[in-house]
Design an enzyme around this catalytic site. Sequence first.
Site, PDB file in Angstrom:
ATOM      1  CG  PHE A  40     -11.837 -15.702  59.104  1.00  0.00           C
ATOM      2  CD1 PHE A  40     -12.166 -16.359  59.720  1.00  0.00           C
ATOM      3  CD2 PHE A  40     -12.274 -14.183  59.506  1.00  0.00           C
ATOM      4  CE1 PHE A  40     -13.068 -16.391  60.832  1.00  0.00           C
ATOM      5  CE2 PHE A  40     -12.762 -14.216  60.434  1.00  0.00           C
ATOM      6  CZ  PHE A  40     -13.280 -15.012  61.356  1.00  0.00           C
TER       7      PHE A  40
ATOM      8  CG  ASP B 255     -14.499  -9.931  53.420  1.00  0.00           C
ATOM      9  OD1 ASP B 255     -14.396  -8.836  53.997  1.00  0.00           O
ATOM     10  OD2 ASP B 255     -14.777 -10.789  54.014  1.00  0.00           O
TER      11      ASP B 255
ATOM     12  CE  LYS C 147     -11.782  -7.754  61.397  1.00  0.00           C
ATOM     13  NZ  LYS C 147     -12.548  -8.364  62.361  1.00  0.00           N
TER      14      LYS C 147
END
Length: 424
Positions: A160, A245, A274
């Site tokens: 993801f 990532d 985030k």
Amino acid sequence: MSSTQNLGEQDSAGNPGGQALTSADHIALAQARSAHNYAPLPVVIAEGRGAWVTDVEGRRYLDCLAGYSAMNFGHHNPDLLAAAHEQIDRVTLTSRAFYNDQFGPWVSALAEMAGKEKVLPMNTGAEAVETGIKVARKWGYEVKGIPQDQATIVVAGANFHGRTTTIISFSSDTEARTGFGPYTPGFRSVPYGDAEAIAQAIDHTTAAVLIEPVQGEAGVIVPPPDYLPRVREICDRERVLFIADEVQSGLGRTGTIRACEHTGVVPDAYLFGKALGGGILPVSAMVADEDVLGVIQPGQHGSTFGGNPLAGAVGRRVVTMLTEGPYLENARRLGEVLKRRLKEFEGDGVVSARSIGLWAGIDVDPALGTGKELCLKLAEHGVLVKDTHGSTVRMSPPLVISEDDLNWGLDRFGEVLAELRAGR
């Protein structure tokens, strides 16, 4: 109040209709006017402090999701709010058409924290991933010598990395992918955790390997300990960039600033997001050395909001808090508590549980119900978590959570399991 009544009128709190709205009112209004791209739990949050949130009726919940790790430092963090308020009173946006006095100090601090030379700031995590893809391709053409428009990137199955049209092109999630073709070419997907499969997928067109050090959306999948070191060796041997990532796994979630640290691996580039915005605004970045990010020249990539002064002020405070504060130690210490407590539930409704730092993926016996049903029951008991993929639940409380609160939340988890077993 009906879901669409008096939409143009608002009270002093901004509520449509000139009156206080109940949770049911808020949910009805949202369902009437919002695109149905999420299926939230029926909880309407109005306030947050630390690891706790309060809904519009005054009910309190322990937040064990923390905005998918965007809220690593908790709700209403005074240090982050102070940095944001101070900057809001000065200037919030200049665009990259000019310099601002927060930009240089912020990118310098972030680069130093990551052990790299350069930073390319963006906003969302998906934008950071798109940046990584563009940089890898350009590096492949200009540095490695891949024939133009033939660059490929190796990715892992069940990944993801976001939901843009390019990113879903190499997703195996049918919900995220189906119906959005045609898909962007140039990606080769191999099983996660299989370094040999990565080696087999690389050829003369391969510019990069893009993987999550820990797969979050897939259910907090922690790879074998030799996986990332083997990927590093393969990328070195084949002259391929290793892009990690760390949008969700980085910035303290696993008990380290970078999840790659757990195996001593240093990739060629990190993608952060985030928690980099402190839960106040979206902030992301690609961080790498000059020999990687140096391929980008003016006009080739950018963002109106990327590197804005407010992002710089908050992002710099995030770096300071991570390097000087108690957050990493708290994640490591309480991560052991989380691991131990989840082990207690195995055989009592939990099939298996994986955790690293304050981050866990919990596979519940499907006979007890779906992950969504478990989340609904937990919300009734005052704990907020998120399901993923059938009967798997993700738990990622803020790094500021106390041991007592963590144990309280896990006690509620045990109660819900017991209730579900009794109802079989």
